[in-house]
Design a protein around this motif. Structure first.
Motif, PDB file in Angstrom:
ATOM      1  N   THR A  51      49.109  30.008  54.182  1.00 35.07           N
ATOM      2  CA  THR A  51      47.925  30.662  53.618  1.00 35.07           C
ATOM      3  C   THR A  51      48.264  31.335  52.294  1.00 35.07           C
ATOM      4  OG1 THR A  51      46.241  32.372  53.994  1.00 35.07           O
ATOM      5  CG2 THR A  51      48.426  32.762  54.918  1.00 35.07           C
ATOM      6  N   PRO A  52      47.315  31.365  51.363  1.00 36.15           N
ATOM      7  CA  PRO A  52      47.500  32.199  50.174  1.00 36.15           C
ATOM      8  C   PRO A  52      47.166  33.645  50.524  1.00 36.15           C
ATOM      9  CG  PRO A  52      45.405  31.063  50.047  1.00 36.15           C
ATOM     10  CD  PRO A  52      46.074  30.578  51.312  1.00 36.15           C
ATOM     11  N   ILE A  53      47.646  34.564  49.707  1.00 27.83           N
ATOM     12  CA  ILE A  53      47.321  35.985  49.890  1.00 27.83           C
ATOM     13  C   ILE A  53      46.710  36.515  48.604  1.00 27.83           C
ATOM     14  CG2 ILE A  53      48.311  38.295  50.173  1.00 27.83           C
ATOM     15  CD1 ILE A  53      50.247  37.136  52.161  1.00 27.83           C
ATOM     16  N   TYR A  54      45.527  37.087  48.750  1.00 27.55           N
ATOM     17  CA  TYR A  54      44.834  37.716  47.632  1.00 27.55           C
ATOM     18  C   TYR A  54      44.446  39.133  48.026  1.00 27.55           C
ATOM     19  CZ  TYR A  54      44.318  32.998  45.734  1.00 27.55           C
ATOM     20  OH  TYR A  54      44.569  31.727  45.264  1.00 27.55           O
ATOM     21  N   ASN A  55      44.728  40.086  47.143  1.00 27.08           N
ATOM     22  CA  ASN A  55      44.359  41.486  47.393  1.00 27.08           C
ATOM     23  C   ASN A  55      44.854  41.981  48.754  1.00 27.08           C
ATOM     24  OD1 ASN A  55      42.968  41.819  44.911  1.00 27.08           O
ATOM     25  ND2 ASN A  55      41.174  40.773  45.787  1.00 27.08           N
ATOM     26  N   GLY A  56      46.051  41.576  49.099  1.00 29.11           N
ATOM     27  CA  GLY A  56      46.655  42.074  50.324  1.00 29.11           C
ATOM     28  C   GLY A  56      46.107  41.494  51.608  1.00 29.11           C
ATOM     29  N   LYS A  57      45.436  40.335  51.530  1.00 25.88           N
ATOM     30  CA  LYS A  57      44.859  39.729  52.732  1.00 25.88           C
ATOM     31  C   LYS A  57      45.091  38.225  52.728  1.00 25.88           C
ATOM     32  CE  LYS A  57      41.103  43.140  53.088  1.00 25.88           C
ATOM     33  NZ  LYS A  57      39.637  43.321  53.120  1.00 25.88           N
ATOM     34  N   ILE A  80      55.269  30.735  59.851  1.00 31.69           N
ATOM     35  CA  ILE A  80      54.166  31.096  58.966  1.00 31.69           C
ATOM     36  C   ILE A  80      54.700  31.289  57.548  1.00 31.69           C
ATOM     37  CG2 ILE A  80      52.209  32.648  58.601  1.00 31.69           C
ATOM     38  CD1 ILE A  80      52.642  33.687  61.446  1.00 31.69           C
ATOM     39  N   PHE A  81      53.969  30.782  56.559  1.00 28.18           N
ATOM     40  CA  PHE A  81      54.367  31.043  55.180  1.00 28.18           C
ATOM     41  C   PHE A  81      53.136  31.397  54.347  1.00 28.18           C
ATOM     42  CE2 PHE A  81      53.117  26.599  54.796  1.00 28.18           C
ATOM     43  CZ  PHE A  81      52.552  26.522  53.527  1.00 28.18           C
ATOM     44  N   CYS A  82      53.380  32.010  53.209  1.00 31.67           N
ATOM     45  CA  CYS A  82      52.293  32.347  52.295  1.00 31.67           C
ATOM     46  C   CYS A  82      52.720  32.075  50.867  1.00 31.67           C
ATOM     47  CB  CYS A  82      51.890  33.816  52.449  1.00 31.67           C
ATOM     48  SG  CYS A  82      53.118  34.980  51.819  1.00 31.67           S
ATOM     49  N   THR A  83      51.735  31.924  49.992  1.00 29.41           N
ATOM     50  CA  THR A  83      51.965  31.917  48.547  1.00 29.41           C
ATOM     51  C   THR A  83      51.283  33.164  47.997  1.00 29.41           C
ATOM     52  OG1 THR A  83      49.992  30.551  48.176  1.00 29.41           O
ATOM     53  CG2 THR A  83      52.107  29.407  48.386  1.00 29.41           C
ATOM     54  N   CYS A  84      51.967  33.849  47.101  1.00 25.26           N
ATOM     55  CA  CYS A  84      51.440  35.116  46.595  1.00 25.26           C
ATOM     56  C   CYS A  84      52.131  35.460  45.279  1.00 25.26           C
ATOM     57  CB  CYS A  84      51.635  36.232  47.613  1.00 25.26           C
ATOM     58  SG  CYS A  84      53.379  36.527  48.004  1.00 25.26           S
ATOM     59  N   PHE A  85      51.724  36.573  44.667  1.00 24.53           N
ATOM     60  CA  PHE A  85      52.320  36.994  43.396  1.00 24.53           C
ATOM     61  C   PHE A  85      53.226  38.206  43.539  1.00 24.53           C
ATOM     62  CE2 PHE A  85      48.460  34.699  42.165  1.00 24.53           C
ATOM     63  CZ  PHE A  85      49.032  33.730  41.372  1.00 24.53           C
ATOM     64  N   PHE A 128      41.237  39.341  39.702  1.00 23.81           N
ATOM     65  CA  PHE A 128      42.638  39.145  39.353  1.00 23.81           C
ATOM     66  C   PHE A 128      43.034  39.988  38.144  1.00 23.81           C
ATOM     67  CE2 PHE A 128      46.217  36.490  37.674  1.00 23.81           C
ATOM     68  CZ  PHE A 128      47.073  36.719  38.734  1.00 23.81           C
ATOM     69  N   VAL A 129      42.146  40.065  37.152  1.00 27.12           N
ATOM     70  CA  VAL A 129      42.419  40.902  35.982  1.00 27.12           C
ATOM     71  C   VAL A 129      42.580  42.362  36.401  1.00 27.12           C
ATOM     72  CG1 VAL A 129      41.413  41.820  33.850  1.00 27.12           C
ATOM     73  CG2 VAL A 129      41.342  39.356  34.314  1.00 27.12           C
ATOM     74  N   GLU A 130      41.732  42.791  37.336  1.00 23.14           N
ATOM     75  CA  GLU A 130      41.828  44.163  37.834  1.00 23.14           C
ATOM     76  C   GLU A 130      43.154  44.382  38.560  1.00 23.14           C
ATOM     77  OE1 GLU A 130      39.438  47.201  40.876  1.00 23.14           O
ATOM     78  OE2 GLU A 130      38.534  45.285  40.286  1.00 23.14           O
TER      79      GLU A 130
END
Length: 313
Positions: A51-57, A80-85, A128-130
């Motif tokens: 799963t990707p993770i955006y804004n901590g979810k 389980i794996f994730c992609t994130c920044f 994302f800019v925020e």
């Protein structure tokens, strides 16, 4: 065989790409987005969730899937794996998922994401800019995706999976491997260095845990002089899926220079040093030290074990 199911959700294809890499390495496997999950997919042995993770979810669709399939997932071996920044955030979120799914979660993987600003929806762009502003980063795209990290994780996961299901007793596996190597005499030896790759059909001798190859020379030595890493395959002709029989060996190969060992191998071959010295060219000896043997044998399944067995040295 142990089958792996890779289930993922991906918004901008980064998690999709990672899932396909993992599925290729974990094979035999199938790779599906969770939107295509059905009851037909419940008979897999090992489950990998991405799963990707955006804004901590995690992705909202993945959140719904985990809630709906909680019972089934908690009864299976899972990674389980994730992609994130932000790696620390990704690990925190995955640990929360792990707590929910229970002790059958065997491994977590956190990988860098990839993002092209011009592909974002307006909503995601502003969010994302925020996020970047809060992190003190400029509003620009990122590419933290590292294929090598994903490959390394998938290989580690594959080794872990091999040790979970239908393992032959160690003493029996060692005996099966030894008998197979004794009863065969031809292999394909793969060597490589500096972009050079060579696969050479050669005759070998197996004796008390050691594999020896006699050779007059050739391109394989151009690789062995710089890299001792080898792979070696010994197998019978394929006829059908119910008659698989072959071994793949990973190990180190060295050119034998110590004379006592050299003479020992010559004797095993049924020759003597007088004959060797009479040859018009030099005869070299390669010793293969096995590190891992992967044995594919359909008969193992008939005995109630996995078709693929792994023996490490």
């Amino acid at each position: 065989m142990i089958k792996t199911l890779v289930l993922y959700e991906s918004k901008y294809k980064t998690t999709w790409e990672a899932s396909n890499i993992i599925s290729l390495i974990m094979g035999p496997s199938r790779c599906y987005p969770i939107s295509k999950f059905s009851d037909d997919l419940r008979n897999f042995d090992f489950i990998v969730i991405g799963t990707p993770i955006y804004n901590g979810k995690i992705h909202p669709k993945m959140e719904v899937f985990l809630e709906k399939e909680h019972k089934w997932l908690s009864e299976n071996k899972i990674a389980i794996f994730c992609t994130c920044f932000k790696g620390s955030e990704g690990l925190r979120v995955l640990r929360e998922v792990e707590d929910r799914l229970g002790e059958n979660v065997l491994e977590l993987g956190v990988f860098g994401g990839r993002l092209e600003m011009d592909r974002l929806t307006d909503r995601d762009y502003h969010a994302f800019v925020e996020y970047l502003s809060k992190e003190g980063l400029p509003p620009q795209g990122m590419d933290l995706f590292n294929r090598e990290e994903i490959v390394d994780w998938a290989l580690r996961l594959k080794n872990m999976k091999d040790g979970l299901f239908g393992r032959l007793p160690l003493s029996q596996l060692r005996k099966e491997v030894e008998n197979f190597l004794k009863n065969h005499h031809t292999c394909t030896l793969a060597t490589g260095s500096f972009g050079r790759i060579r696969a050479t059909p050669v005759e070998y001798i197996y004796n008390q845990g050691q594999i020896y190859i006699l050779s007059e020379g050739g391109e394989k030595f151009a690789n062995l002089l710089f890299s001792s890493k080898i792979s070696m395959a010994v197998y019978e002709d394929y006829t059908d899926i119910n008659n698989l029989l072959g071994i793949q060996i990973t190990g180190q190969a060295d050119i034998v220079e110590e004379m006592t060992e050299y003479k020992h191998v010559i004797k095993l071959k049924g020759m003597d040093m007088k004959f060797v010295r009479s040859l018009p060219t030099d005869l070299h000896v390669i010793r293969v030290d096995m590190e891992k043997v992967e044995f594919l044998n359909s008969d193992f399944k008939k005995q109630g074990y996995s078709t693929r067995q792994v023996l490490k040295f």
